[in-house]
Design a protein around this motif. Sequence first.
Motif, short mmCIF file in Angstrom:
data_model
loop_
_atom_site.label_atom_id
_atom_site.label_comp_id
_atom_site.label_asym_id
_atom_site.label_seq_id
_atom_site.Cartn_x
_atom_site.Cartn_y
_atom_site.Cartn_z
N MET A 195 0.78 -1.09 -0.02
CA MET A 195 -0.04 -0.03 0.13
C MET A 195 0.92 1.48 0.05
O MET A 195 0.35 2.46 0.06
CB MET A 195 -0.96 0.03 1.26
CG MET A 195 -1.98 -1.03 1.12
SD MET A 195 -3.25 -0.98 2.35
CE MET A 195 -2.35 -1.66 3.61
N GLY A 196 2.10 0.86 -0.12
CA GLY A 196 3.10 2.45 -0.34
C GLY A 196 3.40 2.97 0.97
O GLY A 196 3.52 4.22 0.99
N ARG A 197 3.15 2.07 2.25
CA ARG A 197 3.41 2.70 3.53
C ARG A 197 4.72 2.29 4.18
O ARG A 197 4.68 2.19 5.22
CB ARG A 197 2.25 2.35 4.50
CG ARG A 197 0.86 2.86 3.84
CD ARG A 197 -0.21 2.34 4.87
NE ARG A 197 -1.53 2.91 4.57
CZ ARG A 197 -2.75 2.28 4.77
NH1 ARG A 197 -2.63 1.39 5.78
NH2 ARG A 197 -3.97 2.80 4.16
N ILE A 198 5.76 2.05 3.44
CA ILE A 198 6.94 1.54 3.93
C ILE A 198 7.65 2.57 5.11
O ILE A 198 8.11 2.04 5.88
CB ILE A 198 7.96 1.18 2.95
CG1 ILE A 198 9.41 0.72 3.35
CG2 ILE A 198 8.39 2.50 1.94
CD1 ILE A 198 9.02 -0.57 4.51
N ASP B 88 14.80 1.04 -4.41
CA ASP B 88 13.53 1.31 -4.89
C ASP B 88 12.37 0.73 -3.75
O ASP B 88 12.82 -0.33 -3.29
CB ASP B 88 13.26 0.76 -6.23
CG ASP B 88 13.95 1.53 -7.15
OD1 ASP B 88 14.44 2.79 -6.93
OD2 ASP B 88 14.21 0.99 -8.50
N ALA B 89 11.22 1.36 -3.61
CA ALA B 89 10.46 1.00 -2.81
C ALA B 89 8.81 1.50 -3.53
O ALA B 89 8.88 2.37 -4.42
CB ALA B 89 10.21 1.43 -1.51
N GLY C 2 1.40 4.52 -5.56
CA GLY C 2 1.90 3.57 -6.55
C GLY C 2 3.12 3.68 -7.18
O GLY C 2 3.49 2.87 -7.99
N SER C 3 3.89 5.20 -7.41
CA SER C 3 5.09 5.14 -8.06
C SER C 3 6.01 4.82 -7.15
O SER C 3 6.16 4.31 -6.05
CB SER C 3 5.30 6.81 -7.95
OG SER C 3 5.32 7.44 -6.71
N THR C 4 7.25 4.77 -7.81
CA THR C 4 8.52 4.23 -7.24
C THR C 4 9.15 5.29 -6.33
O THR C 4 9.52 6.39 -6.91
CB THR C 4 9.50 3.56 -8.25
OG1 THR C 4 8.91 2.74 -9.08
CG2 THR C 4 10.78 3.05 -7.51
N ILE C 5 9.46 5.19 -5.05
CA ILE C 5 10.32 5.92 -4.25
C ILE C 5 11.58 5.31 -4.11
O ILE C 5 11.97 4.24 -3.98
CB ILE C 5 9.38 6.20 -2.99
CG1 ILE C 5 9.51 5.02 -2.30
CG2 ILE C 5 8.17 7.19 -3.33
CD1 ILE C 5 8.81 5.45 -0.72
N LYS C 6 12.68 6.04 -3.40
CA LYS C 6 13.76 5.80 -2.82
C LYS C 6 13.70 5.88 -1.24
O LYS C 6 13.16 6.58 -0.60
CB LYS C 6 14.78 6.62 -3.32
CG LYS C 6 15.43 6.63 -4.59
CD LYS C 6 16.00 5.32 -5.20
CE LYS C 6 16.28 5.27 -6.53
NZ LYS C 6 17.06 3.83 -6.83
N THR C 7 14.08 4.52 -0.70
CA THR C 7 14.41 4.40 0.53
C THR C 7 15.46 3.61 1.16
O THR C 7 16.16 3.03 0.19
CB THR C 7 13.04 3.94 1.35
OG1 THR C 7 12.82 3.93 2.48
CG2 THR C 7 12.58 2.43 0.67
#
Length: 219
Positions: free
Chosen positions: A159-162, A187-188, A193-198
């Motif tokens: 759900m994009g909540r990392i 990447d995460a 729903g897009s790609t983020i950096k973490t």
Amino acid sequence: MQYENPQALLDYAQSFAGFTLGELCERYKEQIPQQLLHKKGWVGQFLEMILGATSGSLAQPDFPEIGVELKTLPIDELGRPLESTYVSVLPLTNIQGLRWENSVVRHKLMHVLWIPIVASRDIAIENRQIAMPFLWQPTREEESVLKKDFEDVLDQVSMGRIEQVDARLGDILQVRPKAANSKALTDAIGPDGSTIKTLPRGFYLRPQFTKQCLLKQFS
């Protein structure tokens, strides 16, 4: 080194009980690091080497032929775990179809050779002593809790909540950052729903849980 069964591995591992890391390094002509800050995995790698683990860094148990994972467990003089235990990387992308039943975490935790090491910070590395190794498998109840912890984390990731997942989530498994430094990003899935950096994350067993494993084994 090939083992016919987990008991054969346990018998060999238990022959090292009572030895210090310094004594084993001398026997196997291994250089002991002066400090473990930048060689955090050294103890586990050294014991994998002398026990003949064949898996290397592959996503499978250390002794794939008998399905056993090796885990070192730093304890204090009273037998209490000093830290959480790393299990495996938490996947942050391409998690469609990933379930507890086919996860690396489950494969690694179905049969574990625990090697406790008396490793309080005031004990020099060479004087840290191997305690009695033991084999462990989760009970049905424990696996049920592990599965729920795993699925709860995967739900958050999907759900994009990392960035909202921290070490408080999970009864047995917890999630912690797993990176050499704050620049090692991966990447995460982001909130939209897009790609983020973490930071990379890993699954860890809580020390309260490994303490219970020790108590059950040695009570």
